[in-house]
Design a protein around this motif. Sequence first.
Motif, PDB file in Angstrom:
ATOM      1  N   ARG A 191       0.817  -1.211   0.000  1.00  0.00           N
ATOM      2  CA  ARG A 191       0.000   0.000   0.000  1.00  0.00           C
ATOM      3  C   ARG A 191       0.856   1.269   0.000  1.00  0.00           C
ATOM      4  N   LEU A 192       2.030   1.178   0.599  1.00  0.00           N
ATOM      5  CA  LEU A 192       2.897   2.351   0.685  1.00  0.00           C
ATOM      6  C   LEU A 192       3.707   2.585  -0.591  1.00  0.00           C
ATOM      7  N   TYR A 193       4.001   1.534  -1.341  1.00  0.00           N
ATOM      8  CA  TYR A 193       5.011   1.656  -2.387  1.00  0.00           C
ATOM      9  C   TYR A 193       4.735   2.760  -3.411  1.00  0.00           C
ATOM     10  N   PRO A 194       3.486   3.009  -3.844  1.00  0.00           N
ATOM     11  CA  PRO A 194       3.306   4.077  -4.835  1.00  0.00           C
ATOM     12  C   PRO A 194       3.233   5.476  -4.228  1.00  0.00           C
ATOM     13  N   ARG A 195       3.249   5.587  -2.897  1.00  0.00           N
ATOM     14  CA  ARG A 195       2.921   6.856  -2.254  1.00  0.00           C
ATOM     15  C   ARG A 195       4.071   7.474  -1.463  1.00  0.00           C
ATOM     16  N   LEU A 196       5.179   6.778  -1.350  1.00  0.00           N
ATOM     17  CA  LEU A 196       6.233   7.215  -0.437  1.00  0.00           C
ATOM     18  C   LEU A 196       6.750   8.609  -0.742  1.00  0.00           C
ATOM     19  N   GLN A 197       7.065   8.866  -1.999  1.00  0.00           N
ATOM     20  CA  GLN A 197       7.675  10.150  -2.350  1.00  0.00           C
ATOM     21  C   GLN A 197       6.730  11.311  -2.036  1.00  0.00           C
ATOM     22  N   GLN A 198       5.449  11.127  -2.364  1.00  0.00           N
ATOM     23  CA  GLN A 198       4.493  12.196  -2.095  1.00  0.00           C
ATOM     24  C   GLN A 198       4.210  12.335  -0.597  1.00  0.00           C
ATOM     25  N   MET A 199       4.202  11.221   0.125  1.00  0.00           N
ATOM     26  CA  MET A 199       3.999  11.286   1.564  1.00  0.00           C
ATOM     27  C   MET A 199       5.115  12.071   2.237  1.00  0.00           C
ATOM     28  N   ALA A 200       6.317  11.960   1.673  1.00  0.00           N
ATOM     29  CA  ALA A 200       7.455  12.695   2.236  1.00  0.00           C
ATOM     30  C   ALA A 200       7.299  14.194   2.032  1.00  0.00           C
ATOM     31  N   GLN A 201       6.516  14.603   1.038  1.00  0.00           N
ATOM     32  CA  GLN A 201       6.364  16.020   0.717  1.00  0.00           C
ATOM     33  C   GLN A 201       5.095  16.623   1.300  1.00  0.00           C
ATOM     34  N   LEU A 202       4.128  15.773   1.656  1.00  0.00           N
ATOM     35  CA  LEU A 202       2.832  16.266   2.133  1.00  0.00           C
ATOM     36  C   LEU A 202       2.586  15.771   3.552  1.00  0.00           C
ATOM     37  N   ASP A 203       2.564  16.694   4.497  1.00  0.00           N
ATOM     38  CA  ASP A 203       2.334  16.308   5.886  1.00  0.00           C
ATOM     39  C   ASP A 203       0.957  15.691   6.084  1.00  0.00           C
ATOM     40  N   SER A 204      -0.005  16.106   5.262  1.00  0.00           N
ATOM     41  CA  SER A 204      -1.375  15.636   5.449  1.00  0.00           C
ATOM     42  C   SER A 204      -1.648  14.289   4.793  1.00  0.00           C
ATOM     43  N   SER A 205      -0.696  13.794   4.008  1.00  0.00           N
ATOM     44  CA  SER A 205      -0.915  12.546   3.285  1.00  0.00           C
ATOM     45  C   SER A 205      -0.880  11.367   4.248  1.00  0.00           C
ATOM     46  N   LYS A 206      -1.856  10.497   4.124  1.00  0.00           N
ATOM     47  CA  LYS A 206      -1.991   9.395   5.074  1.00  0.00           C
ATOM     48  C   LYS A 206      -2.423   8.139   4.330  1.00  0.00           C
ATOM     49  N   VAL A 207      -1.922   6.993   4.773  1.00  0.00           N
ATOM     50  CA  VAL A 207      -2.345   5.702   4.251  1.00  0.00           C
ATOM     51  C   VAL A 207      -3.076   4.971   5.362  1.00  0.00           C
ATOM     52  N   TYR A 208      -4.287   4.505   5.047  1.00  0.00           N
ATOM     53  CA  TYR A 208      -5.079   3.773   6.030  1.00  0.00           C
ATOM     54  C   TYR A 208      -4.736   2.296   5.871  1.00  0.00           C
ATOM     55  N   GLY A 209      -3.767   1.861   6.659  1.00  0.00           N
ATOM     56  CA  GLY A 209      -3.161   0.567   6.440  1.00  0.00           C
ATOM     57  C   GLY A 209      -3.716  -0.549   7.293  1.00  0.00           C
TER      58      GLY A 209
ATOM     59  N   SER B  16      -3.038   3.544  10.946  1.00  0.00           N
ATOM     60  CA  SER B  16      -3.083   4.738  10.102  1.00  0.00           C
ATOM     61  C   SER B  16      -1.660   5.263   9.985  1.00  0.00           C
ATOM     62  N   LEU B  17      -1.147   5.386   8.755  1.00  0.00           N
ATOM     63  CA  LEU B  17       0.285   5.583   8.520  1.00  0.00           C
ATOM     64  C   LEU B  17       0.591   6.975   7.983  1.00  0.00           C
ATOM     65  N   GLN B  18       1.612   7.600   8.558  1.00  0.00           N
ATOM     66  CA  GLN B  18       2.135   8.870   8.078  1.00  0.00           C
ATOM     67  C   GLN B  18       3.647   8.866   8.185  1.00  0.00           C
ATOM     68  N   LEU B  19       4.297   9.662   7.340  1.00  0.00           N
ATOM     69  CA  LEU B  19       5.752   9.802   7.393  1.00  0.00           C
ATOM     70  C   LEU B  19       6.125  10.999   8.245  1.00  0.00           C
ATOM     71  N   ASN B  20       7.127  10.834   9.108  1.00  0.00           N
ATOM     72  CA  ASN B  20       7.647  11.979   9.841  1.00  0.00           C
ATOM     73  C   ASN B  20       8.840  12.578   9.102  1.00  0.00           C
ATOM     74  N   ASN B  21       9.435  13.602   9.664  1.00  0.00           N
ATOM     75  CA  ASN B  21      10.519  14.307   8.981  1.00  0.00           C
ATOM     76  C   ASN B  21      11.778  13.472   8.836  1.00  0.00           C
TER      77      ASN B  21
ATOM     78  N   VAL C 145       7.895   5.777   9.162  1.00  0.00           N
ATOM     79  CA  VAL C 145       6.449   5.608   9.098  1.00  0.00           C
ATOM     80  C   VAL C 145       5.910   5.516  10.522  1.00  0.00           C
ATOM     81  N   GLU C 146       5.059   6.457  10.882  1.00  0.00           N
ATOM     82  CA  GLU C 146       4.433   6.449  12.205  1.00  0.00           C
ATOM     83  C   GLU C 146       3.044   5.838  12.094  1.00  0.00           C
ATOM     84  N   ARG C 147       2.706   5.014  13.080  1.00  0.00           N
ATOM     85  CA  ARG C 147       1.421   4.307  13.057  1.00  0.00           C
ATOM     86  C   ARG C 147       0.522   4.791  14.184  1.00  0.00           C
ATOM     87  N   GLN C 148      -0.744   4.965  13.875  1.00  0.00           N
ATOM     88  CA  GLN C 148      -1.761   5.131  14.911  1.00  0.00           C
ATOM     89  C   GLN C 148      -2.625   3.887  14.898  1.00  0.00           C
TER      90      GLN C 148
END
Length: 672
Positions: free
Chosen positions: A566-584, A588-593, A597-600
């Motif tokens: 689920r992450l493979y097509p989105r990594l680069q954009q997730m790194a650029q967009l703080d609001s981008s999230k994957v519901y895994g 719930s997945l987000q990239l930090n600085n 990958v941080e999980r809720q």
Amino acid sequence: MTSINRLTALVLVLLLAACSGAPTTDTAKPKRQADASIPADLSPREQVNLWLERAAATDEIPQKQDYQLKAAELLLRELQLPLAEELLATIDASVLPAELRVQYASLYARILRNQGKFQEALSILNEPKLQDMVLLSDLPRQLQVSQLRASLYAMEGMHLAAAQERIYIDALLTEEQQAVNREGIWHSLSYVPTRELLESHQNASNRDFLGWVELASIAKDNQGDIDTQVRQLNAWLRRWPNHPAAGALPGGLANLSDMAAEKPQQIALILPFSGQLAPLGKAIRDGFMATYYQTRSRGNPTPNIKAYDCADGDQIHLLYQQAVQDGAQLVIGPLRKEVVDALRTQVQHFDVPVLALNRVADDQGANNFYQFALAPEDEAIQVARIAASEGFQRAMILTPDSEWGLNVAQAFSAEWQAQGGRVIAQAAFNAKANNYSQIIKDAMQLDRSEKRAQKLTWLIGNNIEFQPRRRSDLDFIFLVARPQEAYAIKPLLAFHYAGDIPVYATSHIYNGIPSPSRDRDIDGVKFVDSPWSLNNETAEKKAILKELPHSRHYQRMYALGVDAYRLYPRLQQMAQLDSSKVYGATGSLQLNNAGQVERQLLLAVFEDGLAKNIPLTDSTLDKDIHDQTPKPLQGKQPYADRQTPGTAGRTMADGPESPDYQPQFSQPLRRN
């Protein structure tokens, strides 16, 4: 004015004046004044004094109450809750005119909110007679009441209701306010499970609400199939060209088409397929491929996959280089922490991105190097935050006597203390030694109680009836234990007079497969876990359980593989967009600085031996609400006919939070 009210008002005036170094208005000769505005150059303390002086100087009851409520508003805004509550207690709410009754209810609900009494506050705001009064108030007051209601719903875990509150007043706001409001809508909807979104969509009639729910469903569904998501999003835009969310798509959805177009066409899986960790590596691969085949079954394009065995991590940099030479556009793996560390240090520049499936300690991140770990320390941190949101202050930690148990305990302790809590006791058990009973007995200080009884028996010379008492300075227990360990520990807590203490645990307490007959022993334990473990209805999990007979032992590794896809097509954009999230599947997945990958995770509780979800509370958007309410767009009017689906008779909903108010008192008001 009654003698009690006069006395209380004057006491407050004198109290405030005594605490203030600034001069105040003379109250020796009270006289009636018109309801004039307060000079802007006065300090908040002086403003409170002046409102109370005016209240004491008038005999007109509505005017007096108005002044008192204005003073209470300022006190609450300045975080002087006890004084605000004392002042409200002097006012007879039953005789207030409608407008002041709404203001009183809002102030009282805010005090209850700050005391953690969210349900009581909501009951006040949702009282039918008050709602009728709200509709007769001016728009700023309606917005203020609705703001408060939305924040209370979020803190109660009623996220769909919180989103509904914001959706219905969106059209009444300025463009700047709408941007904040829509962010709040999306934030609340991110907490709502897809099934609940679909059910609410079937029962709703408000078009704006329908559009928001459809968009949220698209964002959360088909996480492993970005091409299907793009088609659904494009169809949504054609259906809802004028929807409030269409102009600025939230949550990174505006970049979805770019993600699909730029996704890697060849992926290298560098995992252990032989050796001690082979079962884990194969489970990750199978989870990855299960999502791959689900995507392919819909007729959507899938990447080329090439696997590399890295059972021996000594040559990991050579495997990476080989994968790059073979045409890989993304590398997923390795798994073992030491091998991830070796890859991180041996390769100077990652020309091809890497999604490592573990995390290197104290790593500051590197370009094109991402880390995705199922770290138990992260779970401990989330448990600490959940317990803090419940209002707990004193914790006991109970973990295995091992290095990883100590690491989890340290992560929890650090976050718990950062949240303002205290660790009262910490104990470690040894499963092989089967020392659970003695560890719990010592931690609960039952020996002290027994010794006191023995001493008393010796002093009086007679046997006495005695029941041991456990320590009384605990609010809850943080437990890190595997199922078999928990089956022994939870009943022993009851045996040692600690069965009434709430227990919070990490995901280790549950293997993801329902077993009611055994899990009844741990009824009442709350724990965090992944959506994969708590939902047996996903297509990938059904396929794995059916096709792989030994899959029950490695459920979390399958989920890790699913989310890697689920992450493979989105990594680069997730790194650029703080609001981008994957519901895994793992959360719930987000990239930090740092590229991690941080999980809720979800919160659940065992009831009758079954793990049941508990809505997470959310105070992210909770801010103090005061008289600086949002200004509506010119010409817009409140619309009382807009109702929350399924809640006929409700008032209009809430807008975005007011800007944070910065207290201006140089020193807090005190009762001195």
